[in-house]
Scaffold this motif. Structure first.
Motif, mmCIF file in Angstrom:
data_model
loop_
_atom_site.group_PDB
_atom_site.id
_atom_site.type_symbol
_atom_site.label_atom_id
_atom_site.label_comp_id
_atom_site.label_asym_id
_atom_site.label_seq_id
_atom_site.Cartn_x
_atom_site.Cartn_y
_atom_site.Cartn_z
ATOM 1 N N GLU A 181 71.418 2.612 -23.807
ATOM 2 C CA GLU A 181 71.970 3.940 -23.604
ATOM 3 C C GLU A 181 71.688 4.890 -24.771
ATOM 4 O O GLU A 181 71.382 6.063 -24.564
ATOM 5 N N ALA A 182 71.847 4.379 -25.997
ATOM 6 C CA ALA A 182 71.702 5.236 -27.175
ATOM 7 C C ALA A 182 70.289 5.817 -27.245
ATOM 8 O O ALA A 182 69.301 5.087 -27.243
ATOM 9 N N ILE A 205 75.173 4.786 -12.267
ATOM 10 C CA ILE A 205 74.499 4.939 -13.559
ATOM 11 C C ILE A 205 75.187 4.048 -14.595
ATOM 12 O O ILE A 205 76.413 4.094 -14.732
ATOM 13 N N HIS A 206 74.406 3.251 -15.305
ATOM 14 C CA HIS A 206 74.944 2.519 -16.443
ATOM 15 C C HIS A 206 75.409 3.543 -17.490
ATOM 16 O O HIS A 206 74.601 4.323 -18.003
ATOM 17 N N ALA A 207 76.682 3.537 -17.797
ATOM 18 C CA ALA A 207 77.218 4.504 -18.757
ATOM 19 C C ALA A 207 78.507 3.964 -19.365
ATOM 20 O O ALA A 207 79.251 3.224 -18.713
ATOM 21 N N GLY A 208 78.747 4.344 -20.619
ATOM 22 C CA GLY A 208 79.987 3.942 -21.256
ATOM 23 C C GLY A 208 80.054 2.481 -21.620
ATOM 24 O O GLY A 208 81.137 1.890 -21.684
ATOM 25 N N GLY A 212 79.252 6.077 -25.949
ATOM 26 C CA GLY A 212 80.612 6.483 -25.681
ATOM 27 C C GLY A 212 80.816 7.496 -24.578
ATOM 28 O O GLY A 212 80.058 7.565 -23.604
ATOM 29 N N LEU A 213 81.855 8.308 -24.759
ATOM 30 C CA LEU A 213 82.276 9.257 -23.732
ATOM 31 C C LEU A 213 81.189 10.236 -23.292
ATOM 32 O O LEU A 213 81.136 10.575 -22.104
ATOM 33 N N PRO A 214 80.317 10.725 -24.203
ATOM 34 C CA PRO A 214 79.267 11.637 -23.731
ATOM 35 C C PRO A 214 78.393 11.032 -22.639
ATOM 36 O O PRO A 214 77.946 11.738 -21.730
ATOM 37 N N SER A 215 78.164 9.723 -22.708
ATOM 38 C CA SER A 215 77.361 9.045 -21.693
ATOM 39 C C SER A 215 78.054 9.094 -20.336
ATOM 40 O O SER A 215 77.427 9.344 -19.307
ATOM 41 N N ILE A 216 79.357 8.867 -20.333
ATOM 42 C CA ILE A 216 80.127 8.911 -19.096
ATOM 43 C C ILE A 216 80.173 10.333 -18.548
ATOM 44 O O ILE A 216 79.969 10.565 -17.344
ATOM 45 N N TRP A 217 80.443 11.294 -19.420
ATOM 46 C CA TRP A 217 80.538 12.694 -19.012
ATOM 47 C C TRP A 217 79.233 13.181 -18.389
ATOM 48 O O TRP A 217 79.235 13.819 -17.335
ATOM 49 N N GLN A 218 78.107 12.848 -19.020
ATOM 50 C CA GLN A 218 76.820 13.265 -18.478
ATOM 51 C C GLN A 218 76.541 12.610 -17.128
ATOM 52 O O GLN A 218 76.041 13.255 -16.194
ATOM 53 N N LEU A 251 88.653 13.868 -19.465
ATOM 54 C CA LEU A 251 87.632 13.088 -18.768
ATOM 55 C C LEU A 251 88.248 11.878 -18.081
ATOM 56 O O LEU A 251 87.946 11.585 -16.915
ATOM 57 N N ALA A 252 89.111 11.156 -18.788
ATOM 58 C CA ALA A 252 89.752 9.980 -18.195
ATOM 59 C C ALA A 252 90.581 10.373 -16.974
ATOM 60 O O ALA A 252 90.561 9.684 -15.947
#
Length: 362
Positions: A181-182, A205-208, A212-218, A251-252
């Motif tokens: 992810e990074a 999508i693989h995220a989080g 962190g949170l930016p991956s989930i948000w995107q 976000l949560a």
């Protein structure tokens, strides 16, 4: 009435699996046989030792090191015969674990070194699942849908998205994007996600996990993901006060309110460092807060696990009973990428009756 489910009882329960990688669940014996045919060198040619090598190598606390173990499994999955065999054995193993519906993902672009086209890869895997899903009596033991995965560090996501749409009436139920992810945000593949939305196609999508949170948000707000692969780091947007009061960040709260499914893989999350231990895994709090949590295996070979074993670990860590396990299972079935009426039929005709029989048997 059985109060605490045992591993053997859990194996009999009708379960649903949404996050399982084809190249992460091979039988060690199969890897050894296929490697011998291909001339690929393995760390060991003893099945038990090889299985232990995979588990130890994956148990590093690093997502990148964890992903390195796939060098050997992918290497032996480069022919039509190998792919069909691996897929058939996958379906058999999942059915033997009591799974009635599974979505298994793989990246077609990783299996073309032997000269196969992307279409030939997909057709070989679909044939394998068809073979492995059928029991000796000719009846279907398990239903398997496939997710086609694009690698986030490559530039073939549109091609794989088009492939998923092309085969969606043949057994491909959705699209996925995976890899480290990074440094590789999902927004790099916006054209693929926009195409899938236009085609009314499902995707996760693989995220989080490794980020962190930016991956989930995107993944949610930019790309429009239907589900989140792992999503463990959503816990970073949840605050638990000393008195036990829980406060959800924006976000949560959005993820919970929208019932966005989280494909959590407890053992794998511990191995990659996304969680400290099973007992400290965010799944405990997220289940209590009624997020749409599902339980999954990720990579059965690397984690030395099964879905039944994942459930058994959660029973031990959090004191879960049959109602909790049924809740996770219904969550997963509700979140599957097959039509609503088919999901409902499995929930009401297979899952709930199966759990009821286990809960109330004397």
């Amino acid at each position: 009435m059985t109060q605490t489910p045992t591993l053997e009882e859990i194996r009999k329960a009708p379960k649903v699996l949404l996050h399982d990688h084809l190249d992460g669940g091979l039988r060690p014996e199969t890897i050894i046989e296929l490697a011998r045919e291909r001339g690929h060198r393995l760390p060991s040619t003893d099945p038990d030792n090889l299985a232990e090598w995979f588990r130890e190598s994956a148990d590093s606390g690093s997502l990148e090191r964890y992903l390195d173990t796939f060098t050997h499994t992918v290497a032996v999955m480069q022919t039509r015969e190998a792919l069909t065999r691996v897929a058939a054995e996958c379906a058999e193993d999942l059915a033997d674990d009591g799974i009635v519906y599974a979505e298994v993902r793989y990246a077609p672009e990783l299996h073309t070194d032997g000269g196969l086209t992307l279409d030939e890869v997909v057709e070989a895997v679909l044939e394998g699942f068809r073979i492995g899903s059928t029991g000796p009596d000719g009846r279907q033991r398990i239903r398997v849908g496939t997710l086609l995965t694009a690698m986030r560090h490559q530039a073939r996501s549109m091609e794989i998205a088009e492939l998923a749409v092309r085969y969606r009436d043949a057994g491909v139920v959705g699209f996925d994007i995976a890899g480290a992810e990074a440094g590789y945000p999902p927004t790099r593949h916006l054209d693929a996600f926009e195409y899938l939305k236009r085609e009314n196609a499902h995707f996760t999508i693989h995220a989080g996990e490794g980020f962190g949170l930016p991956s989930i948000w995107q993944a949610i707000q930019w790309c429009g993901a239907d589900r989140l692969g792992h999503g463990v780091r959503i816990i970073d947007d949840i605050t638990v006060a000393d008195d036990g009061t829980v406060t959800l960040g924006r976000l949560a709260a959005y993820v919970r309110d929208k019932r966005i499914p989280l494909e959590m893989c407890p053992t794998s999350n511990v191995q990659t460092g996304a969680a400290k231990s099973i007992a400290e895994h965010p799944i405990g709090l997220l289940r209590r807060l009624c997020f749409r949590v599902t339980v999954n295996t990720d990579n059965r070979l690397m984690s030395g696990t099964s879905l039944s074993l994942e459930f058994a670990k959660l029973v031990e860590a959090f004191g879960y009973g049959w109602d909790d396990l049924q809740w996770f299972t219904v969550n997963a079935m509700k979140s599957a990428f097959i039509p609503f009426d088919e999901r409902l039929a499995l929930i009401n005709g297979v899952i709930k009756p199966g759990f009821a029989q286990l809960k109330w048997r004397m």
